[in-house]
Design an enzyme around this catalytic site. Sequence first.
Site, PDB file in Angstrom:
ATOM      1  N   LYS A 109      -6.660 -15.025  21.285  1.00 44.59           N
ATOM      2  CA  LYS A 109      -6.743 -13.684  20.705  1.00 44.59           C
ATOM      3  C   LYS A 109      -5.350 -13.047  20.675  1.00 44.59           C
ATOM      4  O   LYS A 109      -4.419 -13.540  21.301  1.00 44.59           O
ATOM      5  CB  LYS A 109      -7.713 -12.825  21.518  1.00 44.59           C
ATOM      6  CG  LYS A 109      -7.282 -12.580  22.954  1.00 44.59           C
ATOM      7  CD  LYS A 109      -8.311 -11.766  23.711  1.00 44.59           C
ATOM      8  CE  LYS A 109      -7.843 -11.523  25.150  1.00 44.59           C
ATOM      9  NZ  LYS A 109      -8.797 -10.694  25.912  1.00 44.59           N
ATOM     10  N   TYR A 150      23.070   5.639  19.515  1.00 40.75           N
ATOM     11  CA  TYR A 150      22.605   7.004  19.248  1.00 40.75           C
ATOM     12  C   TYR A 150      22.648   7.861  20.511  1.00 40.75           C
ATOM     13  O   TYR A 150      22.355   7.384  21.616  1.00 40.75           O
ATOM     14  CB  TYR A 150      21.160   6.978  18.736  1.00 40.75           C
ATOM     15  CG  TYR A 150      20.994   6.457  17.321  1.00 40.75           C
ATOM     16  CD1 TYR A 150      21.579   7.103  16.244  1.00 40.75           C
ATOM     17  CD2 TYR A 150      20.231   5.329  17.069  1.00 40.75           C
ATOM     18  CE1 TYR A 150      21.417   6.641  14.944  1.00 40.75           C
ATOM     19  CE2 TYR A 150      20.057   4.843  15.776  1.00 40.75           C
ATOM     20  CZ  TYR A 150      20.657   5.513  14.723  1.00 40.75           C
ATOM     21  OH  TYR A 150      20.495   5.050  13.440  1.00 40.75           O
TER      22      TYR A 150
END
Length: 383
Positions: free
Chosen positions: A36, A275
């Site tokens: 999964k 940043y």
Amino acid sequence: MLFTSYIELSKSALNNNIQFMKKMAGDSPRYSMVIKANAYGHGIEDLLPLVESCGIDHFSVFSVEEARRALKVKNDYCDLMIMGFVDDDHLEWAIENNISFFVFTKERLDAVCKIAKQTSLPARIHIELETGMHRTGFVKDDLEYVAQKLQENAGDIELEGLCTHFAGAESLSNFDRIYNQIGTFHRRCSWFHDKGLQPKYKHLSCSAGVLNFPEASMDLVRVGIANYGFWPNNETKILHIRNGQIPEDPLQQVLSWKSKVMSVNPVAEDEYVSYGTSYRTNRESKIATVPVGYGYGFSRNLSNMGHVLINEKRVPVVGAVNMNMMVVDVTDLPIVKVGDEVVMIGKQGDKSITISSFSDMNNSMNYELLTRLPAAIPRYEVD
């Protein structure tokens, strides 16, 4: 390199983990590989053939979408089981493709009984029982209804399994709860047996169940995270090592994640990097950019915390992780150039970075970080 990073899948590590877990589970139960969430980030289409070559012929997925992907690449002799979401619109598809699936509500059971009459194959279903997880599954008061439906539709429905799910078998704090679940599950199975309903498989064990409650392996085990080289948690690993059950860690990480240095630049002392103002150089520095950021699975939470390997040395991520790239401090590397290999997860020389190191820094789980790796990243088989 067309993509900014790539993933390597080690067939030898995968086989090692599967053989270890099969030994822990014993010879009796059938072994189902849980694939999964894109095979825990490893890639369903890329990993499934490798798993088959390790001798596994049963796969468990969560949804129809995952089942469709697995169906395209698996061999005909392999079984496929959906443990979770199946819309009524796709029940006929699952039945006609001989895919078994969990049933855990009256509404789904009613729909299966109706649709199965219109198909050429019987519906292979696993009745999920509520034993203490309180998530999905039939409660005790539903059982008479379930049994009656199964008996009335015996020609159209095959009771392939009775199952439940452990509510945290990896933790000792859940010991009593898990043992209560095991006892409840046995009583429910006996109840169905007395009604003349005998499934092919009775199953409840996941990786942690196989490792910590081997007596509960029964007819089938659904093994996920351990196949990929990770313990369900450190508590389970430490218990096995301290009890002398294993001399050292027998699990090997299957996945490695790599990229390349994109640029190398000097930065003066007292300059901000990336940043914002979260990182400021305290010396003349050399920084390198790597074309992998949070948009590619490297969490922004690893800003100023993460590490990568370059030229067999561990170097820190500095400044904010961007959407498409990160910046690393390579000042202490004597030589680093554009094109040098960067390892985000895996080994380089005698150094390694594991998923566990990411989760420790990120306050996350192995599972969560693995499944965030984008499906678009190419995956390649290695020895």
